[in-house]
Design a protein around this motif. Structure first.
Motif, PDB file in Angstrom:
ATOM      1  N   THR A   1      -7.857   4.992 -12.254  1.00 51.40           N
ATOM      2  CA  THR A   1      -6.695   4.406 -12.910  1.00 51.40           C
ATOM      3  C   THR A   1      -6.421   3.037 -12.301  1.00 51.40           C
ATOM      4  O   THR A   1      -7.025   2.656 -11.294  1.00 51.40           O
ATOM      5  CB  THR A   1      -5.466   5.307 -12.736  1.00 51.40           C
ATOM      6  OG1 THR A   1      -5.163   5.395 -11.342  1.00 51.40           O
ATOM      7  CG2 THR A   1      -5.713   6.690 -13.302  1.00 51.40           C
ATOM      8  N   ALA A   2      -5.496   2.324 -12.916  1.00 47.52           N
ATOM      9  CA  ALA A   2      -5.137   1.004 -12.397  1.00 47.52           C
ATOM     10  C   ALA A   2      -4.519   1.126 -11.008  1.00 47.52           C
ATOM     11  O   ALA A   2      -4.817   0.321 -10.117  1.00 47.52           O
ATOM     12  CB  ALA A   2      -4.170   0.314 -13.349  1.00 47.52           C
ATOM     13  N   LEU A   3      -3.668   2.153 -10.803  1.00 48.20           N
ATOM     14  CA  LEU A   3      -3.069   2.340  -9.480  1.00 48.20           C
ATOM     15  C   LEU A   3      -4.121   2.735  -8.447  1.00 48.20           C
ATOM     16  O   LEU A   3      -4.031   2.361  -7.283  1.00 48.20           O
ATOM     17  CB  LEU A   3      -1.959   3.386  -9.535  1.00 48.20           C
ATOM     18  CG  LEU A   3      -0.648   2.942 -10.173  1.00 48.20           C
ATOM     19  CD1 LEU A   3       0.343   4.093 -10.224  1.00 48.20           C
ATOM     20  CD2 LEU A   3      -0.053   1.785  -9.417  1.00 48.20           C
ATOM     21  N   GLY A   4      -5.108   3.495  -8.872  1.00 47.14           N
ATOM     22  CA  GLY A   4      -6.191   3.869  -7.954  1.00 47.14           C
ATOM     23  C   GLY A   4      -7.003   2.659  -7.507  1.00 47.14           C
ATOM     24  O   GLY A   4      -7.340   2.516  -6.332  1.00 47.14           O
ATOM     25  N   LYS A   5      -7.303   1.790  -8.465  1.00 49.07           N
ATOM     26  CA  LYS A   5      -8.043   0.562  -8.135  1.00 49.07           C
ATOM     27  C   LYS A   5      -7.219  -0.353  -7.231  1.00 49.07           C
ATOM     28  O   LYS A   5      -7.746  -0.967  -6.297  1.00 49.07           O
ATOM     29  CB  LYS A   5      -8.439  -0.174  -9.405  1.00 49.07           C
ATOM     30  CG  LYS A   5      -9.504   0.541 -10.198  1.00 49.07           C
ATOM     31  CD  LYS A   5      -9.844  -0.219 -11.455  1.00 49.07           C
ATOM     32  CE  LYS A   5     -10.870   0.525 -12.276  1.00 49.07           C
ATOM     33  NZ  LYS A   5     -11.200  -0.173 -13.522  1.00 49.07           N
ATOM     34  N   LEU A   6      -5.912  -0.435  -7.530  1.00 47.70           N
ATOM     35  CA  LEU A   6      -5.027  -1.267  -6.711  1.00 47.70           C
ATOM     36  C   LEU A   6      -4.921  -0.706  -5.287  1.00 47.70           C
ATOM     37  O   LEU A   6      -4.860  -1.466  -4.313  1.00 47.70           O
ATOM     38  CB  LEU A   6      -3.648  -1.374  -7.361  1.00 47.70           C
ATOM     39  CG  LEU A   6      -2.650  -2.324  -6.711  1.00 47.70           C
ATOM     40  CD1 LEU A   6      -3.191  -3.747  -6.678  1.00 47.70           C
ATOM     41  CD2 LEU A   6      -1.327  -2.273  -7.447  1.00 47.70           C
ATOM     42  N   THR A   7      -4.928   0.616  -5.169  1.00 44.32           N
ATOM     43  CA  THR A   7      -4.888   1.235  -3.850  1.00 44.32           C
ATOM     44  C   THR A   7      -6.130   0.873  -3.042  1.00 44.32           C
ATOM     45  O   THR A   7      -6.039   0.534  -1.859  1.00 44.32           O
ATOM     46  CB  THR A   7      -4.777   2.766  -3.981  1.00 44.32           C
ATOM     47  OG1 THR A   7      -3.633   3.088  -4.743  1.00 44.32           O
ATOM     48  CG2 THR A   7      -4.686   3.426  -2.619  1.00 44.32           C
ATOM     49  N   TRP A   8      -7.283   0.935  -3.683  1.00 42.92           N
ATOM     50  CA  TRP A   8      -8.520   0.559  -2.995  1.00 42.92           C
ATOM     51  C   TRP A   8      -8.512  -0.908  -2.585  1.00 42.92           C
ATOM     52  O   TRP A   8      -8.928  -1.260  -1.479  1.00 42.92           O
ATOM     53  CB  TRP A   8      -9.739   0.832  -3.892  1.00 42.92           C
ATOM     54  CG  TRP A   8     -10.195   2.250  -3.815  1.00 42.92           C
ATOM     55  CD1 TRP A   8      -9.972   3.231  -4.719  1.00 42.92           C
ATOM     56  CD2 TRP A   8     -10.940   2.847  -2.752  1.00 42.92           C
ATOM     57  NE1 TRP A   8     -10.536   4.410  -4.288  1.00 42.92           N
ATOM     58  CE2 TRP A   8     -11.142   4.203  -3.085  1.00 42.92           C
ATOM     59  CE3 TRP A   8     -11.460   2.377  -1.554  1.00 42.92           C
ATOM     60  CZ2 TRP A   8     -11.835   5.077  -2.268  1.00 42.92           C
ATOM     61  CZ3 TRP A   8     -12.156   3.255  -0.742  1.00 42.92           C
ATOM     62  CH2 TRP A   8     -12.340   4.587  -1.095  1.00 42.92           C
ATOM     63  N   LEU A   9      -8.021  -1.755  -3.483  1.00 38.51           N
ATOM     64  CA  LEU A   9      -7.972  -3.195  -3.190  1.00 38.51           C
ATOM     65  C   LEU A   9      -7.038  -3.480  -2.014  1.00 38.51           C
ATOM     66  O   LEU A   9      -7.404  -4.211  -1.077  1.00 38.51           O
ATOM     67  CB  LEU A   9      -7.511  -3.957  -4.432  1.00 38.51           C
ATOM     68  CG  LEU A   9      -7.370  -5.467  -4.271  1.00 38.51           C
ATOM     69  CD1 LEU A   9      -8.735  -6.102  -4.125  1.00 38.51           C
ATOM     70  CD2 LEU A   9      -6.623  -6.050  -5.438  1.00 38.51           C
ATOM     71  N   LEU A  10      -5.837  -2.890  -2.051  1.00 40.44           N
ATOM     72  CA  LEU A  10      -4.885  -3.112  -0.952  1.00 40.44           C
ATOM     73  C   LEU A  10      -5.397  -2.500   0.351  1.00 40.44           C
ATOM     74  O   LEU A  10      -5.210  -3.075   1.427  1.00 40.44           O
ATOM     75  CB  LEU A  10      -3.520  -2.532  -1.312  1.00 40.44           C
ATOM     76  CG  LEU A  10      -2.730  -3.264  -2.398  1.00 40.44           C
ATOM     77  CD1 LEU A  10      -1.458  -2.502  -2.739  1.00 40.44           C
ATOM     78  CD2 LEU A  10      -2.413  -4.669  -1.965  1.00 40.44           C
TER      79      LEU A  10
ATOM     80  N   LEU B   1       0.829  -1.203   0.000  1.00 40.69           N
ATOM     81  CA  LEU B   1       0.000   0.000   0.000  1.00 40.69           C
ATOM     82  C   LEU B   1       0.864   1.254   0.000  1.00 40.69           C
ATOM     83  O   LEU B   1       0.580   2.213  -0.718  1.00 40.69           O
ATOM     84  CB  LEU B   1      -0.933  -0.024   1.213  1.00 40.69           C
ATOM     85  CG  LEU B   1      -2.034   1.010   1.296  1.00 40.69           C
ATOM     86  CD1 LEU B   1      -2.952   0.925   0.089  1.00 40.69           C
ATOM     87  CD2 LEU B   1      -2.837   0.813   2.561  1.00 40.69           C
ATOM     88  N   ILE B   2       1.933   1.226   0.774  1.00 43.40           N
ATOM     89  CA  ILE B   2       2.856   2.371   0.797  1.00 43.40           C
ATOM     90  C   ILE B   2       3.473   2.562  -0.587  1.00 43.40           C
ATOM     91  O   ILE B   2       3.540   3.686  -1.102  1.00 43.40           O
ATOM     92  CB  ILE B   2       3.944   2.159   1.866  1.00 43.40           C
ATOM     93  CG1 ILE B   2       3.336   2.271   3.261  1.00 43.40           C
ATOM     94  CG2 ILE B   2       5.067   3.168   1.703  1.00 43.40           C
ATOM     95  CD1 ILE B   2       4.260   1.826   4.369  1.00 43.40           C
ATOM     96  N   ALA B   3       3.906   1.479  -1.211  1.00 42.06           N
ATOM     97  CA  ALA B   3       4.544   1.570  -2.519  1.00 42.06           C
ATOM     98  C   ALA B   3       3.578   2.090  -3.583  1.00 42.06           C
ATOM     99  O   ALA B   3       3.932   2.955  -4.388  1.00 42.06           O
ATOM    100  CB  ALA B   3       5.096   0.202  -2.924  1.00 42.06           C
ATOM    101  N   VAL B   4       2.350   1.597  -3.582  1.00 49.15           N
ATOM    102  CA  VAL B   4       1.376   2.016  -4.593  1.00 49.15           C
ATOM    103  C   VAL B   4       1.012   3.488  -4.417  1.00 49.15           C
ATOM    104  O   VAL B   4       0.883   4.222  -5.400  1.00 49.15           O
ATOM    105  CB  VAL B   4       0.122   1.105  -4.532  1.00 49.15           C
ATOM    106  CG1 VAL B   4      -1.009   1.659  -5.362  1.00 49.15           C
ATOM    107  CG2 VAL B   4       0.471  -0.282  -4.999  1.00 49.15           C
ATOM    108  N   VAL B   5       0.862   3.931  -3.194  1.00 48.28           N
ATOM    109  CA  VAL B   5       0.532   5.334  -2.953  1.00 48.28           C
ATOM    110  C   VAL B   5       1.686   6.232  -3.397  1.00 48.28           C
ATOM    111  O   VAL B   5       1.473   7.295  -3.991  1.00 48.28           O
ATOM    112  CB  VAL B   5       0.171   5.559  -1.468  1.00 48.28           C
ATOM    113  CG1 VAL B   5       0.106   7.038  -1.137  1.00 48.28           C
ATOM    114  CG2 VAL B   5      -1.160   4.903  -1.152  1.00 48.28           C
TER     115      VAL B   5
END
Length: 118
Positions: free
Chosen positions: A45-54, A16-20
């Protein structure tokens, strides 16, 4: 089980830290600088969706760890464990003060620390 969940929790936190940190900064603070924030809803975006998932997975593991620890310690209190502890011996051979008197001794309790002048 608890250790496995804790390791997953730590990996999720690092991810989560890395994606943010990888996401593009909108500038302006509090989301005021981006055009998407002004027009209503920003494009996901893909990173936004990944942030929500994580973030959701991190929340689930946090709650799960809390439940596991609460079940393990049910009925056991720190106060109960303190009451069952035996009295310890101090350096001068006396017993330690009672647990209800945890303040340092006052000048009235002990003999003067400096000898009286003759």
């Amino acid at each position: 089980m608890e250790n496995v969940l804790l390791i997953i929790h730590l990996l999720l936190a690092l991810g989560l830290i890395a994606v943010v940190l990888l996401q593009r900064s909108e500038g302006g603070g509090l989301g005021m600088g981006g055009g998407g924030a002004v027009s209503g809803r920003a494009a996901a975006t893909a990173l936004g969706k990944l942030t929500w998932l994580l973030g959701a997975a991190f929340l689930v593991t946090s709650i799960s760890l809390t439940i596991i620890v609460a079940q393990k310690s049910s009925g056991a209190s720190v106060i109960d464990r303190l009451g069952a502890a035996p009295a310890t011996q101090s350096e001068d051979g006396g017993t330690a003060p009672a647990s209800d008197n945890l303040l340092p001794p006052t000048a009235d309790d002990n003999a003067p620390l400096v000898p009286a002048a003759d």
